[in-house]
Design an enzyme around this catalytic site. Structure first.
Site, PDB file in Angstrom:
ATOM      1  N   LYS A  36      -5.077   8.666  -3.295  1.00 41.41           N
ATOM      2  CA  LYS A  36      -4.142   9.255  -4.256  1.00 41.41           C
ATOM      3  C   LYS A  36      -4.609  10.652  -4.679  1.00 41.41           C
ATOM      4  O   LYS A  36      -3.792  11.560  -4.875  1.00 41.41           O
ATOM      5  CB  LYS A  36      -3.968   8.334  -5.463  1.00 41.41           C
ATOM      6  N   THR A  58       5.235  -4.333 -10.068  1.00 43.08           N
ATOM      7  CA  THR A  58       5.897  -4.602  -8.786  1.00 43.08           C
ATOM      8  C   THR A  58       4.998  -5.576  -8.030  1.00 43.08           C
ATOM      9  O   THR A  58       3.894  -5.889  -8.479  1.00 43.08           O
ATOM     10  CB  THR A  58       6.014  -3.314  -7.954  1.00 43.08           C
ATOM     11  N   TYR A  74      -8.254   3.479  -2.385  1.00 42.91           N
ATOM     12  CA  TYR A  74      -6.949   3.751  -2.990  1.00 42.91           C
ATOM     13  C   TYR A  74      -7.015   5.011  -3.858  1.00 42.91           C
ATOM     14  O   TYR A  74      -6.167   5.901  -3.752  1.00 42.91           O
ATOM     15  CB  TYR A  74      -6.508   2.550  -3.831  1.00 42.91           C
ATOM     16  N   ASN A 126       6.950   7.823  -0.876  1.00 39.36           N
ATOM     17  CA  ASN A 126       6.526   6.864  -1.917  1.00 39.36           C
ATOM     18  C   ASN A 126       5.783   5.651  -1.362  1.00 39.36           C
ATOM     19  O   ASN A 126       5.016   5.013  -2.094  1.00 39.36           O
ATOM     20  CB  ASN A 126       7.800   6.423  -2.668  1.00 39.36           C
ATOM     21  N   ASP A 185      11.586   2.222   5.454  1.00 43.60           N
ATOM     22  CA  ASP A 185      10.515   1.243   5.200  1.00 43.60           C
ATOM     23  C   ASP A 185      10.079   0.661   6.536  1.00 43.60           C
ATOM     24  O   ASP A 185      10.815   0.694   7.520  1.00 43.60           O
ATOM     25  CB  ASP A 185      11.031   0.115   4.287  1.00 43.60           C
ATOM     26  N   ASP A 229       7.212   3.283  10.248  1.00 40.47           N
ATOM     27  CA  ASP A 229       5.856   3.021   9.751  1.00 40.47           C
ATOM     28  C   ASP A 229       5.262   4.396   9.499  1.00 40.47           C
ATOM     29  O   ASP A 229       4.988   5.148  10.441  1.00 40.47           O
ATOM     30  CB  ASP A 229       5.062   2.245  10.811  1.00 40.47           C
TER      31      ASP A 229
END
Ligand SMILES: NC(=O)c1ccc[n+]([C@@H]2O[C@H](COP(=O)([O-])OP(=O)(O)OC[C@H]3O[C@@H](n4cnc5c(N)ncnc54)[C@H](O)[C@@H]3O)[C@@H](O)[C@H]2O)c1
Length: 261
Positions: free
Chosen positions: A170, A201, A166, A95, A45, A68
């Protein structure tokens, strides 16, 4: 609806796994489940403190890697460090991602800078993770491994009409899945994408904190509830495991039926 974690079958014993974006959310849930299934887990992460916390919660079978994903030297250095430490991953879950609520918009209203930031992390970052995962897996003896990406219903249909950047990022991930799967099948590297639905989340707190928006999105999920991080764990365990040895280049929707509409 059960809220407890399913029993572990230790299907990933002997495997080293790496999950990006594992400090929180879906990635953290997957990392914990992989560890419960017997795997060693790298919590990768950009948030070093949160990655350390998640690593400590799992214990000695986990280690943190600060990277990163949008920065190639950072990704390359993290993979090199893992190789050096004897932690080259057999399974990589790409992910990590962002969704810029309040900034991402319909195409006519979308700032180029917001487009670039989203594509940089979600698509270029996923590509860089895949690139260095492939290199690491090709250097292993025997070569091979499983790479799992995180897609979205917005990459398949018009679900994210207000999220042009976004959704395009994807859709790019879905395309990357097939191309990389075909390119490296001969080396035993499998590549698949899991497509979660709206999953509660911190990424989507703008929706979760707004009762009207939340009810509207749940209304578009035939199974009638929001997704939870644990919903994607099982299919990720399957794709990471040898049970999925004939599965590559595929999208696996775990979306309560959202993409059937
Ligand atoms: N939550 C949903 O409704 C939903 C639905 C479909 C798909 N997804 C996808 O699932 C994935 C995980 O999302 P989440 O809901 O768990 O989000 P989250 O915000 O809870 O977690 C994302 C993690 O990625 C990390 N991250 C962000 N940018 C990074 C970078 N440049 N380098 C390294 N790490 C970085 C963050 O620090 C964080 O730990 C994302 O790819 C997201 O697009 C989420």
């Amino acid at each position: 609806m059960s809220t407890s974690s399913p029993p572990s079958s230790r299907r990933l014993a002997g495997k080293t796994t790496l999950v990006t974006g594992a400090a929180t959310g879906i990635g953290q849930a997957v990392a914990k489940r992989f560890a419960a299934e017997g795997a060693r887990v790298v919590i990768a992460d950009r948030d070093a403190a949160a990655a350390e916390r998640a690593t400590t919660q799992i214990g000695p079978s986990a280690r943190a890697a600060v990277m990163d994903i949008s920065d190639e030297p950072s990704v390359e250095a993290a993979f090199a460090e893992l190789t050096e430490a004897g932690w080259s991953p057999d399974v990589v879950v790409a992910n990590a991602g962002i969704q810029l609520f309040g900034q991402d918009a319909k195409a006519g209203d979308l700032d180029l800078e917001v487009w670039r930031r989203t594509i940089d992390v979600n698509l270029t970052g996923t590509f860089l993770t895949v690139k260095h995962a492939v290199r690491s897996m090709l250097a292993a003896t025997p070569t091979g491994g499983s790479i799992i990406l995180t897609g979205s219903p917005t990459g398949l249909n018009g679900e994210g009409a207000d999220f042009t950047a976004y959704s395009a990022s994807k859709a790019g991930i879905h395309g990357l899945t097939r191309t990389v799967a075909a390119a490296y099948a001969g080396s035993g590297i499998r590549v698949n994408t899991v497509v979660p639905a709206y999953t509660e989340t911190s990424l989507v707190s703008t929706i979760s904190d707004d009762p009207e928006a939340r009810a509207s999105i749940i209304g578009r999920i035939p199974l009638g509830r929001a997704g939870a991080p644990r919903d994607v764990e099982g299919v990720m365990v399957f794709l990471a495991s040898d049970d999925a040895e004939f599965a590559t280049g595929a999208l696996f929707a775990v979306d309560g039926g959202m993409t059937t509409l």
